[in-house]
Design a protein around this motif. Structure first.
Motif: not given
Ligand code: ASP
Length: 465
Positions: A174, A196, A201, A220, A234, A364-365, A367
């Protein structure tokens, strides 16, 4: 007798109650002693008079600030001119009949009555358990709970499942360093703390959960930065069978509702939240996290926006290599692997950033589920196909058993709270924050480990500063 919270005492006029808490202040008027008693809910005046059994009166004479006591007494209305309109219980007082001292207290290193901004912060962090006695911080923690509770209820109602994922895990790239934990039972091997829950997920989507969320702690090991924490929280979300807009719509409606319900004094500058491409944002605002507030002096204005169509890769000049702008699991807008490898600078991705008042408050995105594309992305990042397959064995295996299209987002909770509460930094909304260089002053961490413990872990310290 059951103890009641201090703010409840006003409902018990003429009745006997038991209250507990800390001595906030005391005033001695000769034959009468006044104590302001404080608990989580507020302050109340307690009166000790000489008519009391003499040993209780004598005991009350010993009381000093921050002692922890328990008082039984009768709630009485105060005479009109003795009322204190500044506190919720200002119309009453408790005439003490019994007193128990639970503990005495040394003089505190600082006052807990003010908002605390004027006190040296290292001192506040060292004595955080005292710092947290101040009303402002108690309020921040309560609002934090309200926000998290709201998120949970909201998402559960929309058929999301809250799933906890492991803390002892393997590195997911990340963009930061991992915190490592030595594995005693597997000498020479390490776990990584999650930057994360990204891989988990996504694997939950392979597992068919379809809508996942978690209030996730992310760890991190970044270089010292003033307003960063080694661990942040988060709202981690992942969804199957969605397009980018579905993720943005969900986030938008969640945040509109949070603001309406919990921060009604706030005004959102623009609904729907503006969505603009990275290119537009850079051209118009020279920033990928533009501050779109109409009036930057207005503390109640919230300007949310989404930035999309980010470049997939960013060039790291120092190390002369490509990095992923978001993370490597983000889907590029092309599945042409040759193009990805030959012209990484031209590849746009399905990354989305969530921005509030000029701060990135989430990202985010969509994937990549095509393993050839994933392999090409990692090649650009400098990993051979063999290495990638080895490092992400679990993906390569899992994605061959039926993977749904999926994507997600992870709005940060600390930064959002700091902005809506008008706090100058995220430490003010975190219970036990660390300093910018990751020291926990209250617990005195990181700390040295005794020799036998190191031995048990098969670890030798070769340099000790
Ligand atoms: N894992 C990402 C992060 O923590 C968020 C995401 O892509 O959903 O920033």
């Amino acid at each position: 007798m059951e103890r009641i919270f201090i703010n409840q005492t006003i409902k018990y006029i003429g009745e006997k109650v038991k209250v507990c808490g800390w001595v906030n202040s005391r005033r001695d008027h000769g034959k009468i002693i006044f104590i302001d008693l404080r608990d989580r809910s507020g302050l109340v005046q307690i009166v000790f008079t000489e008519e009391l059994k003499s040993e209780i009166y004598k005991l009350s004479d010993k009381l000093r600030p921050e002692w922890v006591i328990e008082v039984v007494g009768t709630v009485e209305k105060r005479p009109e001119k003795m009322k204190n309109p500044k506190i919720e219980t200002g119309g009453i007082e408790i005439k003490a009949e019994d007193l128990k001292i639970h503990s005495e207290a040394k003089t505190l290193p600082f006052s807990v009555e003010s908002d605390g901004y004027e006190i040296n912060e290292e001192k506040r962090l060292k004595y955080r358990y005292l710092d947290l006695r101040r009303q402002r911080l108690q309020k921040n923690l309560k609002i934090r709970q309200e926000v998290i509770y709201f998120m949970r209820t909201y998402l559960k109602e929309k058929d999301f499942v809250e799933v906890e994922t492991p803390i002892l895990t393997k590195s997911t790239p990340e963009g930061a360093r991992d915190f490592l934990v030595p594995a005693r039972l597997q000498p020479g091997k390490f776990y990584a703390l999650p930057q994360s829950p990204q891989q988990y997920k996504q694997l939950l989507m392979v597992a068919g959960l379809e809508r996942y969320f978690q209030i996730a702690r992310c760890l991190r090991d970044e270089d010292a930065r003033a307003d960063r924490q080694a661990e942040h929280t988060q709202l981690d979300i992942e969804m199957s069978f969605v397009e980018q807009d579905d993720i943005l719509n969900l986030t938008e409606s969640l945040y509109i509702d949070i603001c309406k319900k919990l921060f009604p004094e706030k005004r959102i500058s623009e609904i729907p939240f503006p969505r603009m491409t990275y290119k537009e944002a850079m051209a118009k605002y020279k920033s990928d996290k533009p501050d779109l507030r109409k009036n930057k002096k207005d503390e109640n204005e919230l300007a949310f926006c989404f930035i999309i169509d980010f470049p997939m890769f960013e060039w790291h000049e120092g190390e002369k290599r490509w990095g992923a702008s978001h993370h490597p699991f983000t889907k590029p807008k092309t599945d042409d692997t040759e193009k990805i490898k030959k012209t990484p600078e031209k590849i746009i991705s399905y990354q989305h950033d969530f921005v509030l008042n000029g701060w990135e408050v989430g990202g985010g995105s969509i994937r990549t589920t095509d393993l050839n594309v994933l392999t090409a992305v990692f090649e650009v990042l400098g990993h051979s196909p063999k290495e990638t397959k080895e490092q992400f064995k679990n993906y390569f295996e899992a994605f061959q058993y039926g993977v749904p299209p999926h994507g997600g987002i992870a709005p940060g909770i600390d930064r959002f709270l700091a902005i809506v509460l008008g706090e100058p930094n995220i430490r003010e909304v975190i219970s036990f924050p660390k300093t910018g260089d990751n020291r926990g002053l209250m617990m005195d961490v990181p700390s040295k480990i005794p020799e036998d413990q190191l031995k048990e872990l098969h670890i030798k310290i070769i340099r000790d500063k």
